[in-house]
Design a protein around this motif. Sequence first.
Motif, PDB file in Angstrom:
ATOM      1  N   ILE A 579       0.819  -1.266   0.519  1.00  0.00           N
ATOM      2  CA  ILE A 579       0.138   0.136   0.494  1.00  0.00           C
ATOM      3  C   ILE A 579       1.195   1.668  -0.007  1.00  0.00           C
ATOM      4  O   ILE A 579       1.819   1.442   0.674  1.00  0.00           O
ATOM      5  N   VAL A 580       1.408   2.370  -0.907  1.00  0.00           N
ATOM      6  CA  VAL A 580       1.452   3.206  -0.731  1.00  0.00           C
ATOM      7  C   VAL A 580       0.523   4.643  -0.835  1.00  0.00           C
ATOM      8  O   VAL A 580      -0.451   4.562  -1.743  1.00  0.00           O
ATOM      9  N   GLY A 581       0.872   5.992   0.436  1.00  0.00           N
ATOM     10  CA  GLY A 581       0.355   6.404   0.288  1.00  0.00           C
ATOM     11  C   GLY A 581      -1.166   6.955   1.203  1.00  0.00           C
ATOM     12  O   GLY A 581      -0.886   5.793   1.975  1.00  0.00           O
ATOM     13  N   TYR A 582      -1.451   7.896   1.970  1.00  0.00           N
ATOM     14  CA  TYR A 582      -2.563   7.720   3.227  1.00  0.00           C
ATOM     15  C   TYR A 582      -3.952   8.396   2.365  1.00  0.00           C
ATOM     16  O   TYR A 582      -3.621   9.447   1.421  1.00  0.00           O
ATOM     17  N   GLY A 583      -4.815   8.049   2.569  1.00  0.00           N
ATOM     18  CA  GLY A 583      -6.157   8.434   2.485  1.00  0.00           C
ATOM     19  C   GLY A 583      -6.960   8.737   3.882  1.00  0.00           C
ATOM     20  O   GLY A 583      -6.727   8.266   4.971  1.00  0.00           O
ATOM     21  N   THR A 584      -7.970   9.338   3.550  1.00  0.00           N
ATOM     22  CA  THR A 584      -8.752   9.608   5.037  1.00  0.00           C
ATOM     23  C   THR A 584      -9.431   7.617   5.447  1.00  0.00           C
ATOM     24  O   THR A 584      -9.082   8.007   7.004  1.00  0.00           O
ATOM     25  N   GLU A 585      -9.390   6.759   4.757  1.00  0.00           N
ATOM     26  CA  GLU A 585      -9.586   5.859   5.371  1.00  0.00           C
ATOM     27  C   GLU A 585      -8.562   6.110   6.445  1.00  0.00           C
ATOM     28  O   GLU A 585      -8.634   4.322   7.332  1.00  0.00           O
ATOM     29  N   ARG A 586      -7.590   5.519   5.451  1.00  0.00           N
ATOM     30  CA  ARG A 586      -6.477   4.843   6.190  1.00  0.00           C
ATOM     31  C   ARG A 586      -5.746   6.143   7.336  1.00  0.00           C
ATOM     32  O   ARG A 586      -5.280   5.263   8.589  1.00  0.00           O
ATOM     33  N   ILE A 587      -5.851   7.281   7.522  1.00  0.00           N
ATOM     34  CA  ILE A 587      -5.815   7.446   8.106  1.00  0.00           C
ATOM     35  C   ILE A 587      -6.592   7.411   9.746  1.00  0.00           C
ATOM     36  O   ILE A 587      -6.282   7.599  10.585  1.00  0.00           O
ATOM     37  N   GLU A 588      -7.798   6.871   9.526  1.00  0.00           N
ATOM     38  CA  GLU A 588      -9.112   6.430  10.847  1.00  0.00           C
ATOM     39  C   GLU A 588      -8.818   5.754  11.060  1.00  0.00           C
ATOM     40  O   GLU A 588      -8.401   5.082  12.478  1.00  0.00           O
ATOM     41  N   ASP A 589      -8.043   4.364  10.348  1.00  0.00           N
ATOM     42  CA  ASP A 589      -6.951   3.008  10.445  1.00  0.00           C
ATOM     43  C   ASP A 589      -6.101   3.885  11.895  1.00  0.00           C
ATOM     44  O   ASP A 589      -6.127   2.996  12.358  1.00  0.00           O
ATOM     45  N   ASP A 590      -4.889   4.140  11.741  1.00  0.00           N
ATOM     46  CA  ASP A 590      -3.579   4.400  11.848  1.00  0.00           C
ATOM     47  C   ASP A 590      -4.399   5.302  13.110  1.00  0.00           C
ATOM     48  O   ASP A 590      -3.372   4.920  13.996  1.00  0.00           O
ATOM     49  N   ILE A 591      -4.943   6.079  12.920  1.00  0.00           N
ATOM     50  CA  ILE A 591      -4.723   7.355  14.345  1.00  0.00           C
ATOM     51  C   ILE A 591      -5.623   6.579  15.651  1.00  0.00           C
ATOM     52  O   ILE A 591      -5.855   6.170  16.613  1.00  0.00           O
ATOM     53  N   ASP A 592      -6.734   5.098  15.095  1.00  0.00           N
ATOM     54  CA  ASP A 592      -7.364   4.575  15.848  1.00  0.00           C
ATOM     55  C   ASP A 592      -6.166   3.894  16.563  1.00  0.00           C
ATOM     56  O   ASP A 592      -5.909   2.790  17.793  1.00  0.00           O
ATOM     57  N   GLN A 593      -5.091   3.379  16.147  1.00  0.00           N
ATOM     58  CA  GLN A 593      -3.902   2.349  16.403  1.00  0.00           C
ATOM     59  C   GLN A 593      -3.405   3.848  17.907  1.00  0.00           C
ATOM     60  O   GLN A 593      -2.605   2.939  18.780  1.00  0.00           O
ATOM     61  N   VAL A 594      -2.805   4.752  17.314  1.00  0.00           N
ATOM     62  CA  VAL A 594      -2.687   5.540  18.244  1.00  0.00           C
ATOM     63  C   VAL A 594      -3.515   5.793  19.188  1.00  0.00           C
ATOM     64  O   VAL A 594      -2.559   6.038  20.600  1.00  0.00           O
ATOM     65  N   PHE A 595      -5.044   5.495  19.404  1.00  0.00           N
ATOM     66  CA  PHE A 595      -5.873   5.838  21.179  1.00  0.00           C
ATOM     67  C   PHE A 595      -6.902   5.265  20.765  1.00  0.00           C
ATOM     68  O   PHE A 595      -8.441   5.493  19.618  1.00  0.00           O
ATOM     69  N   PRO A 596      -6.075   4.249  20.550  1.00  0.00           N
ATOM     70  CA  PRO A 596      -7.193   2.937  20.524  1.00  0.00           C
ATOM     71  C   PRO A 596      -8.465   3.191  21.847  1.00  0.00           C
ATOM     72  O   PRO A 596      -9.587   2.672  21.359  1.00  0.00           O
ATOM     73  N   ASP A 597      -8.966   4.300  23.032  1.00  0.00           N
ATOM     74  CA  ASP A 597      -9.706   4.380  23.702  1.00  0.00           C
ATOM     75  C   ASP A 597     -10.936   5.352  22.942  1.00  0.00           C
ATOM     76  O   ASP A 597     -11.986   5.749  23.981  1.00  0.00           O
ATOM     77  N   GLU A 598     -10.159   5.807  21.600  1.00  0.00           N
ATOM     78  CA  GLU A 598     -11.202   7.265  21.594  1.00  0.00           C
ATOM     79  C   GLU A 598     -11.873   6.825  20.446  1.00  0.00           C
ATOM     80  O   GLU A 598     -11.799   5.414  19.518  1.00  0.00           O
ATOM     81  N   LYS A 599     -13.538   7.308  20.078  1.00  0.00           N
ATOM     82  CA  LYS A 599     -14.056   6.584  19.114  1.00  0.00           C
ATOM     83  C   LYS A 599     -13.951   7.823  18.126  1.00  0.00           C
ATOM     84  O   LYS A 599     -13.481   9.270  17.869  1.00  0.00           O
ATOM     85  N   ILE A 600     -13.641   7.597  17.052  1.00  0.00           N
ATOM     86  CA  ILE A 600     -13.520   8.848  15.409  1.00  0.00           C
ATOM     87  C   ILE A 600     -14.548   7.906  14.864  1.00  0.00           C
ATOM     88  O   ILE A 600     -14.974   7.222  14.214  1.00  0.00           O
TER      89      ILE A 600
END
Length: 823
Positions: A579-600
């Motif tokens: 996978i190359v680059g970032y779209g909003t779907e991937r950003i949502e996925d990755d930020i969920d890993q950083v803040f697993p207890d927050e709803k996004i």
Amino acid sequence: MSQYAEVLLPLAIQGTYTYQVPAAMTHGVAVGSRVLVPFGRRKMYTAIVVMLHDHKPQGYQVKEIASLLDARPILRHPQLKLWEWIADYYLCSMGEVYRAAVPSGLKVESETFVSVNPDYEEESPGQLRDRDKVVLDMAKTRGRVQIDEIARATGFGNVVNQVSHLLDLGAIRVSERVVDNYRPRTEKCVRLAIARNDEASLHRFFDELKRAKKQEQLLLAYLDLSRWLQRGQEVKEVTQAALLERAGVTQPVLAAAAQRGVFELYKREINRFAELGNKLQSLPVLSQDQQRAYHEIHQCFKQQAITLLHGVTSSGKTSIYMHLIADALRQGRQVLYLVPEIALTTQLTHRLRAVFGDKLLIYHSKFSDNERVDIWKRLLDKAEPCVVIGVRSSVFLPYANLGLVIVDEEHDTSYKQQDPAPRYNGRNVAMILAMMHGAKILLGSATPSIEVYHRALEGSYGLVRLTTRYGDIKMPLVQIIDTKKARKKHEMNGMFSLELIKECRRALEAGEQVILFQNRRGYAPMVRCKECGWVPTCRNCDVSLTYHKLTRSLTCHYCGYTIGLPDLCPACGLPGIEIVGYGTERIEDDIDQVFPDEKISRMDLDTTRNKNSYDRIIDDFSSHRTNILVGTQMVTKGLDFDGVSIVGILNADTMISFPDFRSGERAFDMMEQVAGRSGRAHKQGKVIIQTSNPSHPVVDYVTRHDYEGFYRHELGEREKFGFPPYTRIINIYLKHRDDAMVGEVAVRYSGLLRQVFGQRVLGPEAPMVARVQNFYIRQIMLKMELEASMVKVKKILRGIYERMVSIDSRMKSTILYYDVDPM
């Protein structure tokens, strides 16, 4: 004497067509009437009458109007005049404007249906081809099948050929069924089957129902709800639902009572938009600065029809708009409040509805055809004061007494219609509409478009500034993260700098909210094989496919072509897909890993396809059910969230490096607007911009919130190279399935243009995406003087096109269209 009508068809054809008005319709048909007319051999279209006369055309047989669809015209003055202006300025036909302006529910069209001729017998073996038999079988199975359905079911490239062949053989029959897409909303109602003064029958009903207790309950409930026994009052209509609820019985009980002759059941047509009652809030109290701006706007309106309100983000422009709307309503006038995105109507609707109640109407593309027709008819039926809030298509509604037009976020590119024609700018059309009604126009923005601000400084428009945020909140601090340096120092976690993560964590722990902006949807803009470098591209367009993780698919965002993500590389056969680059779907996925207890939550085109999806996302974020919002440019457009203290712009480079003369303006607008979502509830916010080019001038101006400096810089560049506001740009596009051919035709056509327009012509050249939906594209730019008449330009361009067709027949098969004032 016979009467004839010039009618406008919803087709991309020049001019009008003449039809004879049947004698029975002469008193009913008027300019603006909808009429059903035959066109071609078997088609029927809804046409609009634009002129009536008694001059019989010579040289051909005139067809008659088939039907008058309404008792009165569906257009008001000056709608036809506005359509004509749009067609002239944006270089298209009035038929294309009509097609865009009127809801589909008001455009009755015929649909071609095929049925089997029961008398047909195959005269000799082989007379029917294989494809003919498939069409016949479908028609036999379904009885009556539409040609489009056959095409979809069979996948045949040209079903018309099969249908024509079968028609010649006499194997099938073709019929036309006129289809009206509009369906009024109805409600089931109940009434007593007797006159109100028929006391004897009412007593008889009670006698009959003594042993049918539930039916007796229905009768008692009806008398109560309808006020039947209250002689001083009119009988109130009673809905079936309300009656059943009050009586506590089921529908079969009501059906039995109706069978006895006690009740009559009927349906009534209702408006889809519920009455809101009279419990309204008062207008918001204006601050001292807002009060000053409000009075200055009124002063400007005395001198000029158009005024620009240049107010910084969170300065409270909406509150000023509401006071101006109230002024117009008190004067008995109507108001059009334009917003660039449907998402904005969600928040604004609640605020405006609380103050203006059922005077508020909402109009946008997420509404069904039936809902849009209801609003059209309501404005047609009543000339009462009201405020319409909507996106660009709202300019086409039949206003009776327009007094004020507000264009919020006037700089926004969403006001520009891209495809199909008319490729109009809703802001500019709204200004022309207002002038035709003698209304005032207020343009509002924190980052006005260069052209509008230039006219305001020149004095063509009034100018009012609002330089402080509401409550004297400071503009957000802007911090720049150099991603090149951060990566070298290992201070990046995917797309997130460690500084951004730290600031987000601090905000979330304090109960505050975060917006992360990435102007690219999907999971990733591309995938590739790390072994051989293979990149999947669209088979119809010259673009790589975007990866969507949720569906595990690769999709073209130009034509919709989709394939599954392969496990092995089709080119080398190795498992090297990455996978190359970032779209909003991937950003949502990755930020969920950083803040697993927050709803996004995520706001982009993929998550907002449904009518109510905007409401749900915005409501969840406003009520803190979600605390991190990831989004594309949708989140930049004037949304008001009190809890946001951190805004992260994840990749500014994709905006500032776009090869277009407006790229700097677009980048500044988006970054400044999304920055404005931060720090709104009595606290200064913070914006973190991640870029590999921190020294870029646009980034510097955003850091200082310096619109004036950016404007001067941008204006200098525009003047140097002859771009708007010093010229008017017309992009001319030629499209064909043959790349070499369209290239040759474009060169020849541009030569003819240069013979007339000289150095104003640039190109032809292939655009960034040179093939879309299997059509190869060439672009020619025409730079015209501002004072040039667009009516004359249109006439000249039409003449050049006709000359080109006469000397090169390939031009006939080439698609040509114009984009005036491209964004």
